[in-house]
Enzyme design. Structure first.
Site: not given
Ligand code: UDX
Ligand code: UDX
Length: 437
Positions: A15, A164, A220, A276
């Site tokens: 967000g 990412a 996704k 994720c």
């Molecule tokens: C996101 C996506 O929404 C998730 O589905 C995806 O797979 C990964 O990324 P992310 O932004 O990483 O999640 O999560 P986080 O950093 O935990 O942020 C979520 C926020 O929502 C937190 O700040 C939390 O306080 C807030 N929240 C949660 C609300 O405001 N209301 C709620 O009821 C629950």
């Molecule tokens: C992932 C997806 O890439 C993104 O598109 C989605 O929205 C959220 O999930 P993220 O988890 O933030 O993003 O990072 P990413 O760069 O994908 O890395 C995920 C994990 O895989 C990390 O632990 C990274 O170190 C590992 N990785 C990545 C490997 O071990 N080898 C690789 O070649 C690439």
């Protein structure tokens, strides 16, 4: 439809950066991010070098847009009421109890969001799923919205985030694609167009893909599953390389040069982490099982199983190196974040590996250049039989004194420049291979 006010519920890793970029690129729209956690909002409104998320380029974007048309607020009711378009970006962790525990996504926060939207809305809204959700969640959200309000029309769109961590801002500036799923009805298509218009402010039209809601939701999960599958594939081969004398980097390069395969996401590692991949695959597995597709479920489940195997195998290799006993072995863990350039530690392989080493008697010290010490400590405290005997280092000089072993678990650039002297290195990221061999 002319959108003047956007509200985003959830000021987290998705967000926060996403709304900051929308605000930067659309100065004619007011964007307000709300969150149930007032401390988080306070931090978003605080000094730019102390934002709740570490993400290269984020502070600059927030610095430019904050106070102009980007706002962070804990006033959820008013901001819902004011907005014509509402993004839901709350977290959707794996369920820990009840039906589907350990597999299905926990939708409780999304449901709370939907209830809030229904409660505080006084006019029609476009509601957008930003969180990653199982297929057909939109149906459930619609049900909640319609049960809890009258005379208001809600149009649900799916607009999954592909950023990412560590490169979020660049990913948002130059997305490979923006995916928007909507109903095929007239009002559905109008809502889709309203969102297309927003992204068109900086994303070329040919990169904006519109589909039906279910395709978007599933795309996704499938994208993350395919990316993670490549990592598990190369990691599984790393085990075979170690037996045969083949070199995994050479293998990876040779495979990736085939343009049909391509070089990305083929870096062997201690395993993937992050909020994720594991969650989304388990979610996919659960969905397949739900629809009776047991073979498909098992195929994808194997991606997570190989990842667990890789983390465990890596830790075991260290234990075996010391003859099965780590008592009195002083080991330095370098890196706690799940990847470089983020302070996110969710599902970080560093946690699993360190836990196993600790359980086997190792004397651990931990250093990460960005992850806050209290965040590391919170994890350690949750371990069974943790005796408060791990040092979390605040600094690490580039001259590394003697340790029985150094375990590299995050590919922070700074670790490359260290002088490791006579230490034994276990490189979970294969990026110091020259020193390692
Ligand atoms: C996101 C996506 O929404 C998730 O589905 C995806 O797979 C990964 O990324 P992310 O932004 O990483 O999640 O999560 P986080 O950093 O935990 O942020 C979520 C926020 O929502 C937190 O700040 C939390 O306080 C807030 N929240 C949660 C609300 O405001 N209301 C709620 O009821 C629950
Ligand atoms: C992932 C997806 O890439 C993104 O598109 C989605 O929205 C959220 O999930 P993220 O988890 O933030 O993003 O990072 P990413 O760069 O994908 O890395 C995920 C994990 O895989 C990390 O632990 C990274 O170190 C590992 N990785 C990545 C490997 O071990 N080898 C690789 O070649 C690439």
């Amino acid at each position: 439809m002319q959108i003047k006010n956007i509200c985003c519920i959830g000021a987290g890793y998705v967000g926060g950066p996403t709304m900051a970029v929308i605000a930067l690129k659309c100065p004619h729209i007011n964007v307000t991010v709300v969150d149930a956690n007032p401390d988080k909002i306070k931090a978003w409104n605080g000094p730019l070098d102390k934002l709740p998320i570490y993400e290269p380029g984020l502070a600059e974007v927030v610095g430019e847009a904050r106070g102009r048309n980007l706002f962070f607020s804990d006033d959820i009711p008013n901001n819902i009421e004011k907005a014509e378009m509402i993004f839901m970006a709350v977290n959707t962790p794996t369920k820990t109890e009840g039906e589907g525990a350990g597999m299905a996504a926990d939708l409780r926060y999304v449901e709370t969001c939907a209830r809030d939207i229904a409660k505080y809305s006084k006019s029609d809204k476009i509601v957008i799923e930003k969180s990653t959700l199982p297929v057909r969640t939109a149906e459930k959200i619609k049900e909640i919205l319609e049960e809890n309000s009258t005379d208001i029309h809600f149009e649900i769109l799916s607009n999954p985030e592909f950023l990412a961590e560590g490169t979020a801002i660049q990913d948002l500036f130059k997305s490979d694609r923006v995916l928007i799923g909507g109903d095929e009805t007239q009002s559905g298509q109008k809502a889709v167009q309203a969102l297309v218009d927003i992204y068109s402010n900086w994303i070329p039209k040919e990169k904006i893909l519109t589909t039906n809601v279910w395709s978007s939701e599933l795309a996704k999960l499938a994208s993350n599953a395919m990316l993670a599958q490549r990592i598990s594939s190369i990691n599984s081969l790393s085990a075979l390389c170690e037996k045969t004398g083949a070199n995994i980097d050479e293998l990876s390069k040779a495979i990736g040069m085939d343009h049909r395969i391509g070089p990305h996401f083929l870096k062997a590692s201690v395993g993937f982490g992050g909020s994720c991949f594991q969650k989304d695959i388990l979610n996919l597995v659960y969905l397949c099982k739900h629809y009776g597709l047991d073979e498909v479920a098992e195929y994808w489940h194997q991606v997570v199983k190989i990842n667990d195997y890789q983390k465990d195998r890596f830790a075991q290799k260290i234990i075996d190196h010391f003859g099965g006993d780590l008592k009195n072995k002083k080991i330095l863990i370098l890196g706690w974040a799940f990847k470089a350039n983020t302070n996110d530690i969710r599902e970080s392989p560093a946690i699993d590996v360190s836990k196993k080493l600790y359980k086997n008697g190792a004397n651990l010290e931990i250093y990460d250049p960005i992850v806050e010490q209290n965040k590391i400590y919170k994890v350690l405290k949750s371990w069974e039989k943790f005796k408060n005997d791990i040092i979390i280092k605040q600094n690490q000089s580039s001259e590394i004194e003697f340790y029985d072993a150094i375990v590299l678990l995050t590919e922070w650039e700074v670790f490359k420049s260290y002088n490791y002297q006579s230490n034994i290195i276990f490189d979970g990221r294969y990026f110091l291979r020259k020193i390692y061999e």
